[in-house]
Design a protein around this motif. Structure first.
Motif, PDB file in Angstrom:
ATOM      1  N   ILE A  27       0.938  -1.305   0.056  1.00  0.00           N
ATOM      2  CA  ILE A  27      -0.007  -0.088  -0.051  1.00  0.00           C
ATOM      3  C   ILE A  27       0.774   1.299   0.137  1.00  0.00           C
ATOM      4  CG2 ILE A  27      -1.580   1.345   1.456  1.00  0.00           C
ATOM      5  CD1 ILE A  27      -3.131  -1.386   2.456  1.00  0.00           C
ATOM      6  N   MET A  28       2.016   0.901   0.978  1.00  0.00           N
ATOM      7  CA  MET A  28       2.904   2.469   0.770  1.00  0.00           C
ATOM      8  C   MET A  28       3.546   2.751  -0.545  1.00  0.00           C
ATOM      9  SD  MET A  28       4.043   2.059   4.946  1.00  0.00           S
ATOM     10  CE  MET A  28       5.952   2.651   4.490  1.00  0.00           C
ATOM     11  N   THR A  29       3.890   1.702  -1.269  1.00  0.00           N
ATOM     12  CA  THR A  29       4.630   1.677  -2.508  1.00  0.00           C
ATOM     13  C   THR A  29       3.802   2.214  -3.293  1.00  0.00           C
ATOM     14  OG1 THR A  29       6.236  -0.311  -1.793  1.00  0.00           O
ATOM     15  CG2 THR A  29       5.926   0.593  -4.206  1.00  0.00           C
ATOM     16  N   CYS A  30       2.426   1.546  -3.607  1.00  0.00           N
ATOM     17  CA  CYS A  30       1.463   2.287  -4.442  1.00  0.00           C
ATOM     18  C   CYS A  30       1.263   3.840  -4.131  1.00  0.00           C
ATOM     19  CB  CYS A  30       0.221   1.432  -4.533  1.00  0.00           C
ATOM     20  SG  CYS A  30       0.240  -0.146  -4.843  1.00  0.00           S
ATOM     21  N   SER A  31       0.958   4.179  -2.909  1.00  0.00           N
ATOM     22  CA  SER A  31       0.902   5.420  -2.600  1.00  0.00           C
ATOM     23  C   SER A  31       2.189   6.299  -3.006  1.00  0.00           C
ATOM     24  CB  SER A  31       0.541   5.891  -1.184  1.00  0.00           C
ATOM     25  OG  SER A  31      -0.312   4.964  -0.598  1.00  0.00           O
ATOM     26  N   VAL A  32       3.315   5.926  -2.746  1.00  0.00           N
ATOM     27  CA  VAL A  32       4.283   6.644  -3.169  1.00  0.00           C
ATOM     28  C   VAL A  32       4.565   6.894  -4.764  1.00  0.00           C
ATOM     29  CG1 VAL A  32       7.065   6.721  -3.281  1.00  0.00           C
ATOM     30  CG2 VAL A  32       5.845   6.226  -1.053  1.00  0.00           C
ATOM     31  N   PHE A  34       2.002   6.827  -6.729  1.00  0.00           N
ATOM     32  CA  PHE A  34       0.936   7.827  -7.028  1.00  0.00           C
ATOM     33  C   PHE A  34       1.102   9.244  -6.837  1.00  0.00           C
ATOM     34  CE2 PHE A  34      -3.054  10.113  -5.792  1.00  0.00           C
ATOM     35  CZ  PHE A  34      -3.583  10.116  -7.070  1.00  0.00           C
ATOM     36  N   VAL A  35       1.661   9.335  -5.605  1.00  0.00           N
ATOM     37  CA  VAL A  35       2.264  10.739  -5.218  1.00  0.00           C
ATOM     38  C   VAL A  35       3.024  11.375  -6.126  1.00  0.00           C
ATOM     39  CG1 VAL A  35       2.969  12.319  -3.264  1.00  0.00           C
ATOM     40  CG2 VAL A  35       1.112  10.680  -2.817  1.00  0.00           C
ATOM     41  N   THR A  38       1.880  11.960  -9.582  1.00  0.00           N
ATOM     42  CA  THR A  38       0.901  13.443  -9.546  1.00  0.00           C
ATOM     43  C   THR A  38       1.885  14.566  -9.596  1.00  0.00           C
ATOM     44  OG1 THR A  38      -0.751  11.889  -8.781  1.00  0.00           O
ATOM     45  CG2 THR A  38      -0.952  14.192  -8.418  1.00  0.00           C
TER      46      THR A  38
END
Length: 106
Positions: A27-32, A34-35, A38
């Protein structure tokens, strides 16, 4: 050799705590990702917006020179095919047809 049980999948059981840690890392890898993507996209859009703003400002100046018939003060074309180049082309056409236009325009 093929036989009963030869093609059964290997199942590795991990403790619940390890699965929780792995899930959080995913989840953290996907969030990083994505951010980060972006942020890169926003930076590119900001650069494009600044370039368009500069181009429109320059096109406004060229248009004002054409309106004031200051055709010799028009800058050279930039070569990017944008609005500024179109306005410079209009000014160059007016300059070329200057001998055929009424003198009171100049």
């Amino acid at each position: 050799a093929l036989g009963p049980g030869a093609l059964t999948p290997l199942v590795i059981r991990l403790p619940a705590a390890a699965m929780t840690v792995i899930s959080l890392l995913v989840i953290m890898t996907c969030s990083v990702v994505f951010v980060g993507s972006t942020a890169i996209m926003v930076r590119r859009l900001q650069r494009r917006a600044r370039a368009l703003q500069r181009s429109m400002h320059e096109a406004t100046g060229v248009a004002q020179r054409v309106v004031n018939w200051e055709l010799d003060a028009v800058p050279k074309p930039r070569g990017d095919g944008g609005v500024v180049d179109l306005m410079v082309q209009v000014a160059e056409k007016l300059r070329a047809y200057r001998p055929y236009l009424p003198a009171h325009l100049f």
